[in-house]
Design a protein around this motif. Structure first.
Motif, mmCIF file in Angstrom:
data_model
loop_
_atom_site.group_PDB
_atom_site.id
_atom_site.type_symbol
_atom_site.label_atom_id
_atom_site.label_comp_id
_atom_site.label_asym_id
_atom_site.label_seq_id
_atom_site.Cartn_x
_atom_site.Cartn_y
_atom_site.Cartn_z
ATOM 1 N N ARG A 119 58.724 -20.568 -55.765
ATOM 2 C CA ARG A 119 58.419 -19.297 -56.418
ATOM 3 C C ARG A 119 56.996 -18.908 -56.080
ATOM 4 N NH1 ARG A 119 59.617 -19.574 -62.682
ATOM 5 N NH2 ARG A 119 57.954 -18.003 -62.552
ATOM 6 N N LEU A 120 56.834 -17.696 -55.569
ATOM 7 C CA LEU A 120 55.532 -17.269 -55.088
ATOM 8 C C LEU A 120 54.484 -17.273 -56.189
ATOM 9 C CD1 LEU A 120 53.710 -16.229 -52.875
ATOM 10 C CD2 LEU A 120 54.606 -13.914 -53.291
ATOM 11 N N ASP A 121 54.858 -16.846 -57.401
ATOM 12 C CA ASP A 121 53.857 -16.793 -58.464
ATOM 13 C C ASP A 121 53.319 -18.185 -58.803
ATOM 14 O OD1 ASP A 121 56.379 -17.486 -59.493
ATOM 15 O OD2 ASP A 121 55.951 -16.666 -61.464
ATOM 16 N N ILE A 122 54.207 -19.182 -58.775
ATOM 17 C CA ILE A 122 53.777 -20.556 -59.049
ATOM 18 C C ILE A 122 52.866 -21.053 -57.938
ATOM 19 C CG2 ILE A 122 54.585 -22.952 -59.200
ATOM 20 C CD1 ILE A 122 57.042 -21.898 -60.680
ATOM 21 N N LYS A 123 53.244 -20.775 -56.693
ATOM 22 C CA LYS A 123 52.432 -21.235 -55.568
ATOM 23 C C LYS A 123 51.068 -20.551 -55.545
ATOM 24 C CE LYS A 123 56.455 -22.363 -52.703
ATOM 25 N NZ LYS A 123 56.292 -23.818 -52.700
ATOM 26 N N GLU A 124 51.037 -19.260 -55.839
ATOM 27 C CA GLU A 124 49.747 -18.554 -55.874
ATOM 28 C C GLU A 124 48.823 -19.161 -56.922
ATOM 29 O OE1 GLU A 124 50.113 -13.951 -54.552
ATOM 30 O OE2 GLU A 124 51.150 -14.483 -56.419
ATOM 31 N N SER A 140 52.357 -19.170 -45.387
ATOM 32 C CA SER A 140 51.107 -19.496 -46.086
ATOM 33 C C SER A 140 50.201 -18.279 -46.262
ATOM 34 C CB SER A 140 50.363 -20.605 -45.349
ATOM 35 O OG SER A 140 49.974 -20.184 -44.049
ATOM 36 N N SER A 141 50.437 -17.214 -45.504
ATOM 37 C CA SER A 141 49.630 -16.005 -45.680
ATOM 38 C C SER A 141 49.791 -15.439 -47.092
ATOM 39 C CB SER A 141 50.030 -14.937 -44.660
ATOM 40 O OG SER A 141 51.395 -14.567 -44.820
ATOM 41 N N ALA A 142 50.927 -15.728 -47.739
ATOM 42 C CA ALA A 142 51.193 -15.201 -49.081
ATOM 43 C C ALA A 142 50.343 -15.872 -50.149
ATOM 44 C CB ALA A 142 52.677 -15.367 -49.417
ATOM 45 N N VAL A 143 49.813 -17.061 -49.855
ATOM 46 C CA VAL A 143 49.010 -17.792 -50.837
ATOM 47 C C VAL A 143 47.585 -18.028 -50.358
ATOM 48 C CG1 VAL A 143 51.011 -18.935 -51.860
ATOM 49 C CG2 VAL A 143 49.814 -20.032 -49.955
ATOM 50 N N ALA A 144 47.314 -17.722 -49.094
ATOM 51 C CA ALA A 144 46.004 -18.024 -48.515
ATOM 52 C C ALA A 144 44.880 -17.303 -49.244
ATOM 53 C CB ALA A 144 45.987 -17.671 -47.031
ATOM 54 N N GLY A 145 45.105 -16.036 -49.573
ATOM 55 C CA GLY A 145 44.067 -15.263 -50.238
ATOM 56 C C GLY A 145 43.703 -15.824 -51.598
ATOM 57 N N VAL A 166 52.757 -24.191 -39.291
ATOM 58 C CA VAL A 166 52.831 -22.737 -39.123
ATOM 59 C C VAL A 166 51.488 -22.124 -39.513
ATOM 60 C CG1 VAL A 166 54.165 -20.661 -39.617
ATOM 61 C CG2 VAL A 166 55.251 -22.916 -39.846
ATOM 62 N N ARG A 167 50.883 -21.458 -38.571
ATOM 63 C CA ARG A 167 49.614 -20.812 -38.847
ATOM 64 C C ARG A 167 49.865 -19.363 -39.248
ATOM 65 N NH1 ARG A 167 46.466 -21.400 -33.417
ATOM 66 N NH2 ARG A 167 44.768 -20.771 -34.794
ATOM 67 N N HIS A 168 49.010 -18.820 -40.112
ATOM 68 C CA HIS A 168 49.030 -17.385 -40.357
ATOM 69 C C HIS A 168 47.876 -16.778 -39.569
ATOM 70 C CE1 HIS A 168 45.560 -17.362 -43.154
ATOM 71 N NE2 HIS A 168 46.026 -18.529 -43.579
ATOM 72 N N ALA A 169 47.732 -15.476 -39.628
ATOM 73 C CA ALA A 169 46.754 -14.802 -38.766
ATOM 74 C C ALA A 169 45.336 -15.295 -38.985
ATOM 75 C CB ALA A 169 46.824 -13.289 -38.987
ATOM 76 N N GLY A 170 45.034 -15.775 -40.196
ATOM 77 C CA GLY A 170 43.670 -16.206 -40.485
ATOM 78 C C GLY A 170 43.441 -17.696 -40.432
ATOM 79 N N THR A 171 44.467 -18.487 -40.109
ATOM 80 C CA THR A 171 44.306 -19.945 -40.056
ATOM 81 C C THR A 171 43.363 -20.329 -38.921
ATOM 82 O OG1 THR A 171 46.564 -20.250 -40.865
ATOM 83 C CG2 THR A 171 45.501 -22.155 -39.889
ATOM 84 N N SER A 172 42.380 -21.159 -39.202
ATOM 85 C CA SER A 172 41.424 -21.554 -38.165
ATOM 86 C C SER A 172 42.041 -22.569 -37.210
ATOM 87 C CB SER A 172 40.172 -22.162 -38.812
ATOM 88 O OG SER A 172 40.445 -23.456 -39.324
#
Length: 288
Positions: free
Chosen positions: A98-103, A128-133, A159-165
């Motif tokens: 669940r996204l809310d729990i992960k955030e 991971s972009s959904a929780v990275a912020g 899996v990297r998202h656009a901001g993963t170093s």
């Protein structure tokens, strides 16, 4: 490139089937590992189940008793995230999908974990972009997707998202290899990543063949094994994974793409409604 971030202590959040097995895998590789969950009962169950797993592995000759003992000595269980997160170099979230729990978890980890710590999610459906912020450190966030049963399956999707170093990617790949796994790098988030998309394509065709009366379920499975050399047929695999999981992945993929072709299969959904979830419930496509 060699990763700069040292990994000496692992934290796994979520003591379910995936989280507990990931933790045991890390402990078997020599990492002091903590399993954190909000439920004391879930932690107790996980500890008992892991003991049972290693006992069976020792009895079958797959694991030395000394190795099992060393791994369990490295495992710790806690309900207190505030207490255990500050010591972790690599965190793997394996909580409810669940996204809310992960955030909420990643927001807390952003405050609690050391500045150098990598924060990974084991999610197979939420990028991971959904929780990275929420973490406040998006460059140190990625997916580290293990497969069930974790102790057996070699593949791990990084899996990297656009901001993963790049440093995070290198550290995650090196960490997965240190667990004895064979990591694959996915450079762009897509629904289902790679493995589930491949699996889903085979399952979708198998379901269409069955619905069209082209062949029986048993013969479709037999063809996959004898002609394609798959270790098990698509219906057997769905039962192993869990039909509720198969249905959930389809729902999440369809929600992300909106493509009617990605809609959940009605026959799978009907089995789930009937409580036939596969091997874990004693019946699915097959009876066990």
């Amino acid at each position: 490139m060699q990763p700069r971030t040292p990994v000496t202590r692992v934290l796994v959040i979520g003591a379910g089937a995936m989280g507990s097995q990931i933790a045991l895998t890390a402990a078997l590789a020599g990492y002091p590992t903590t399993v954190q969950d909000v439920s004391e009962c879930q932690l107790d169950d996980a500890a008992a189940q892991l003991r049972d797993r290693t006992d069976k592995m020792v009895a079958s000759g797959k694991l030395a008793a000394e190795q099992a003992g060393q791994a369990h000595a490295l495992l710790d269980f806690s309900t207190d995230l505030d207490a255990v997160a500050p010591a972790a170099d690599f965190v793997i979230e394996a909580a409810t999908e669940r996204l809310d729990i992960k955030e909420a978890i990643f927001a807390r980890l952003g405050r609690l974990a050391p500045p150098h710590a990598i924060l990974a999610t084991n999610s197979s459906t939420i990028g991971s972009s959904a929780v990275a912020g929420a973490s406040g450190r998006p460059g140190q966030v990625c997916n580290l997707h293990f497969f069930n049963p974790v102790l057996v399956m070699e593949c791990v999707e990084v899996v990297r998202h656009a901001g993963t170093s790049q440093e995070t990617v290198d550290t995650a790949l090196a960490f997965a290899r240190s667990l004895g796994k064979a990591p694959v790098l996915i450079n762009r988030e897509v629904p289902g990543f790679v493995a589930n998309r491949l699996m889903g394509a085979v399952q979708k065709e198998a379901l269409a063949l069955l619905a069209g009366g082209v062949a029986s379920m048993e013969d479709i499975d037999a063809t996959a094994k004898t002609a394609l050399r798959h270790p098990m047929g698509p219906f057997e695999l769905m039962d192993l994974v869990g039909l509720d999981v198969v249905d959930y992945i389809a729902q999440a993929t369809h929600a992300a793409t909106g493509d009617p072709a990605d809609a959940p299969d009605a026959s799978v959904a009907a089995l789930v409604r009937a409580g036939k979830l596969g091997r874990k419930s004693g019946a699915g496509w097959y009876s066990y």
